[in-house]
Design an enzyme around this catalytic site. Structure first.
Site, PDB file in Angstrom:
ATOM      1  N   TYR A  95       0.279   4.672   0.593  1.00 41.55           N
ATOM      2  CA  TYR A  95      -0.522   5.793   1.090  1.00 41.55           C
ATOM      3  C   TYR A  95       0.369   6.808   1.813  1.00 41.55           C
ATOM      4  O   TYR A  95       0.465   7.960   1.427  1.00 41.55           O
ATOM      5  CB  TYR A  95      -1.601   5.290   2.066  1.00 41.55           C
ATOM      6  CG  TYR A  95      -2.935   4.930   1.420  1.00 41.55           C
ATOM      7  CD1 TYR A  95      -2.990   4.470   0.106  1.00 41.55           C
ATOM      8  CD2 TYR A  95      -4.119   5.040   2.137  1.00 41.55           C
ATOM      9  CE1 TYR A  95      -4.217   4.137  -0.457  1.00 41.55           C
ATOM     10  CE2 TYR A  95      -5.344   4.707   1.563  1.00 41.55           C
ATOM     11  CZ  TYR A  95      -5.393   4.255   0.267  1.00 41.55           C
ATOM     12  OH  TYR A  95      -6.590   3.933  -0.283  1.00 41.55           O
TER      13      TYR A  95
ATOM     14  N   GLN B   5       0.825  -1.209   0.000  1.00 39.79           N
ATOM     15  CA  GLN B   5       0.000   0.000   0.000  1.00 39.79           C
ATOM     16  C   GLN B   5       0.857   1.256   0.000  1.00 39.79           C
ATOM     17  O   GLN B   5       1.678   1.443   0.897  1.00 39.79           O
ATOM     18  CB  GLN B   5      -0.888   0.000   1.248  1.00 39.79           C
ATOM     19  CG  GLN B   5      -1.789   1.221   1.355  1.00 39.79           C
ATOM     20  CD  GLN B   5      -2.565   1.225   2.657  1.00 39.79           C
ATOM     21  OE1 GLN B   5      -2.013   0.928   3.704  1.00 39.79           O
ATOM     22  NE2 GLN B   5      -3.831   1.573   2.590  1.00 39.79           N
TER      23      GLN B   5
ATOM     24  N   GLU C 159     -10.476  -1.414   5.391  1.00 40.27           N
ATOM     25  CA  GLU C 159      -9.295  -1.765   6.174  1.00 40.27           C
ATOM     26  C   GLU C 159      -9.674  -1.937   7.640  1.00 40.27           C
ATOM     27  O   GLU C 159      -9.068  -2.691   8.369  1.00 40.27           O
ATOM     28  CB  GLU C 159      -8.241  -0.654   6.028  1.00 40.27           C
ATOM     29  CG  GLU C 159      -6.926  -0.964   6.730  1.00 40.27           C
ATOM     30  CD  GLU C 159      -5.952   0.205   6.714  1.00 40.27           C
ATOM     31  OE1 GLU C 159      -6.345   1.309   6.325  1.00 40.27           O
ATOM     32  OE2 GLU C 159      -4.803  -0.009   7.100  1.00 40.27           O
TER      33      GLU C 159
END
Lengths: 380, 402
Positions: B128, B126, B248
């Site tokens: 982010y 991920q 999530e």
């Protein structure tokens, strides 16, 4: 698995909420607290009309045979209204009598009809929270039992028509064996009561028993074998006060939230300050965690499986006890000085939360009970 | 109100339990139960076993190869697998990018990536967080400029991501990138799928305080990403990111794991001598365990209340923030008490043992050896996934209206 209320429970809760709003407001409650008896016959009749007194009584004896979940709903609503009537004492008394339902059909019927108020006289000066620690004695004289001793801090002891009294037949003071239970009329010869106000607006009494005579028919259960009954009813009582505390905490949370949104300081609502917001979020979490444990306690409150019941109930007393302390203290802090005044309902909520566990066992007591269960050291 | 599982749920539980008994490899189980570190192959092994049974994606609909379980079934699954000591399924593919592609991806993206997520052919990570944007995610700066030339359309990506969990194993990364600087910072963000083997990507390990390599920095230096790797529309990435974050946070309470760890803690404390008895028999220690157990019991019910209220496949509500806070606090407290329980045997740092290069720990106290590192590692729990302070802000805004 289902956490929703039944239609009947929702109705009950709404009806009860309407009644407390209308008939049992803060002013009314204040008048009752200030009265000579500290309880109200009118309010008691109101509770009776609502069917609340019949609720825990078995259906065969004109009651409704309420489940733990039903009582969870009721106690939350009564908590929110800060009811000071001897309701819980009577409900717990009923729970004792149910262990000998046939013998006490009249009293149970009376309780269901609202004509009989009960109280449970278990505690003694030396016993603290240990219900098996009984110094009060009973001896048999012909076909009568003679009780001697002193019971302390009996909630609504002076307002009750009958008292459920534990007394020792045999054994040493702290034995689990050898305890009996008796139903004693409040006006029995030799019985005297010292009535007093408690800090949370309730009433309690110290009860002296000097050669009080009751017939054999007054005994609940077999002679000397009352401990499992006392243990079970104590757990039931714990489940009820957990539910009540959750009702109070919910109300405290709503009141405090409201205050944070309206009270202005430094040109903004105090609820705009993050330090207060985070404390409010902590309160929210405390209330929800406490609610979960109160639900668990309610769901096992009548379980025959004593180990399962003790684990859940003491767990609930621990978690709800912590929450009651924290939510009450935080609510006063967030209200600031105004929360210190007796005019404010939040102060009375706080006082009631402060007494949580004072009779049924505080957090430390239930931690010790929790950790001394066989399953604690040897899980699964 | 009925807190008992119904017959169907109990039957499902026993089906799950017997599957795990038959299929969870002993070596994996032992590693997980004893807090040792798992390799890429360890994770893939269990993933593949579940994939064969069709159970690797409990939350996915059947049409995409998921198990389509109800929230309560998923809860039972989580409880049983964690109790048995099964590794977690790495959630970046199954729980994060998968649902985003199903909701916002185009047909080609779904057809290509979803089966590869299920089979673990692609390991995702991920992209982010950035060094300058932690909880303030929208402040991200990594840029993607759309270019069209004779070779076709592509994005030229420059910037840096950080805290990228297990990027060293990953084949693909899903990234939030800035495609427009003109408006509010939430606008102008796009969602890109990037091949980790693309020229211009550098992965640099971040060694955490427990001397583990779990997270990384990922650098993008003129990385060319084909335009068809854009998810949805350009500059709409914030919407997709929020959707992903809400997924999530499912199973965020980690009740199953904490129940397993509580049992571990008790066994450990019972096996650790103190005076004439055990650490667990010490009333001061027992008190701490009891308070924690009561908290975990409450969390389990709170979690079930939230889970069972979620009848559809709707997005989890703001109550999930409460589960995150309490769940991570319980996890952290468990690790603290484990370290306290073993006293001096919490001191050694035996990385060779932790990573499986040696069978027995240097002191011979194999259960104790990983615990302090484990404690240190779990300080992350109240920081990641939106710090617990951010979760309190969510509770205030969404539930309390402050």
């Amino acid at each position: 698995m289902d956490f929703t209320s039944t239609e009947e429970q929702t109705q009950l809760s709404e009806t009860l909420g309407r009644w407390t709003d209308k008939e049992y407001g803060f002013e009314r409650r204040r008048d009752i607290i200030g009265s000579l008896d500290g309880v109200s016959a009118q309010a008691w009749a109101g509770l009776s009309d609502l069917g609340l007194l019949a609720l825990p009584v078995p259906e065969a004896l004109d009651g409704f045979g309420a489940s733990g979940a039903d009582m969870f709903v009721v106690m939350q609503a009564l908590g929110k209204a800060l009811l000071v009537e001897p309701y819980m004492a009577t409900v717990c008394g009923v729970e004792f009598l149910k262990h000998d339902e046939g013998r006490f059909a009249d009293l149970l019927g009376g309780a269901a009809a609202g004509t009989v108020r009960l109280a449970c006289a278990m505690g003694e000066e030396q016993s603290r929270f240990d219900r098996f620690d009984v110094a009060t004695t009973v001896r048999t004289d012909g076909d009568q039992h003679v009780l001697n001793g002193r019971k302390t801090v009996v909630i609504h002891g002076a307002q009750a028509d009958h008292l459920i009294v534990s007394a020792r037949v045999t054994g040493d003071r702290r034995d689990h064996e050898g305890i009996s239970l008796f139903v004693v009329p409040g006006n029995a010869n030799g019985l005297s009561r010292t009535d007093y106000r408690t800090i949370d607006g309730m009433r309690a009494a110290d009860v002296d028993l000097a050669n009080v005579r009751v017939p054999d028919a007054a005994r609940i259960g077999a002679s000397g074998e009352a401990w499992p009954i006392i243990d079970a009813v104590s757990d039931y009582s714990c489940a009820l006060i957990c539910a009540e505390a959750v009702g109070i905490m919910q109300a405290v949370m709503e009141t405090t939230l409201d205050y944070l949104k309206t009270r202005r300081q430094f040109d903004q609502p105090i609820g705009a300050f993050q330090s207060l917001q985070h404390r409010m979020a902590d309160i929210f979490i405390e209330v929800e965690q406490a609610r979960s444990m109160a639900m668990l306690a309610a769901s096992v409150s009548k379980s025959e499986d004593a180990a399962k019941r003790r684990h859940a109930v003491s767990g609930a007393m621990i978690r709800v006890g912590q929450a009651a302390r924290r939510v009450g203290e935080e609510a006063i802090q967030l209200h600031g000085g105004i929360g210190m005044t007796n005019e404010m309902k939040v102060a009375h909520y706080f006082k009631r939360l402060t007494t949580f566990g004072a009779v049924d066992g505080d957090v430390d007591y239930h931690v010790t009970r929790f950790t001394s269960q066989p399953g604690f050291c040897y899980p699964d | 109100m009925n807190l008992e599982y119904d017959a169907q749920e109990l039957e499902f539980r026993s089906e799950v339990r017997s599957f795990i008994d038959l299929n969870l490899p002993d070596d994996l189980r032992a590693k997980v139960l004893n807090h040792k570190r798992l390799s890429r192959e360890d994770y893939r092994k269990w993933h593949t076993i579940l994939h064969r049974r069709g159970w690797v994606a409990p939350n996915w609909p059947r049409e995409y190869g998921g198990a389509a379980w109800t929230p309560v079934q998923r809860h039972i699954w989580e409880e049983e697998t964690t109790r048995a000591g099964a590794p977690n399924i790495i959630s970046f593919g199954i729980n994060m990018i998968g649902p985003v592609l199903m909701e916002f991806g185009n047909a080609a993206q779904k057809d290509y990536y979803l089966p590869r997520i299920l089979s673990c052919e692609d390991w995702w990570c991920q992209g982010y967080s950035e060094p300058g944007a932690g909880s303030d995610l929208a402040s991200l700066k990594t840029s993607a400029k759309r270019v069209e030339d004779e070779s076709g359309a592509y994005y030229l990506v420059n910037g840096q991501k950080t805290w990228t969990t297990l990027a060293q194993h990953a084949d693909m990364i899903f990234c939030l990138v800035r495609t427009d600087n003109s408006g509010r910072k939430q606008q102008g963000i796009s969602f890109l799928l990037i091949d980790m083997r693309s020229p211009g990507i550098t992965v640099r390990p971040i060694i955490t305080l427990d001397e583990d390599h779990e997270v990384n920095e990922v650098f993008f230096d003129d990385v060319r990403v084909p335009a068809e790797n854009l998810v949805g529309e350009e500059n709409r990435g914030w919407t997709y990111a929020k959707y992903l974050l809400s997924h999530e946070r499912s199973n965020v309470a980690e009740v199953g794991r904490s129940k397993r760890e509580l049992a571990f803690l008790k066994r450990l404390a019972m096996a650790t001598p103190s005076g004439d008895g055990s650490v667990l028999e010490d009333p001061l220690f027992a008190r701490k365990v009891a308070l924690l157990e009561a908290e975990l019991m409450a969390l389990e019910i709170t979690n079930l209340r939230v889970v069972s209220a979620d009848h559809g496949n709707s997005e989890p509500g703001p109550e999930v923030s409460m589960l995150k806070i309490v769940g991570t606090e319980v996890q952290q407290r468990l690790t603290e008490l484990m370290v306290e329980a073993v006293g001096p045997y919490g001191l050694p740092l035996d990385v060779d043992f932790l990573e499986g290069r040696r069978e027995a720990s240097v002191t011979g106290h194999d259960a104790a050896a990983p615990l302090t590192a484990h404690y240190l590692n779990f300080r992350k729990a109240s920081i990641y996934g939106g710090s617990n302070e951010i979760q309190k802000n969510i509770i205030n805004r969404m539930i309390l209206g402050l």
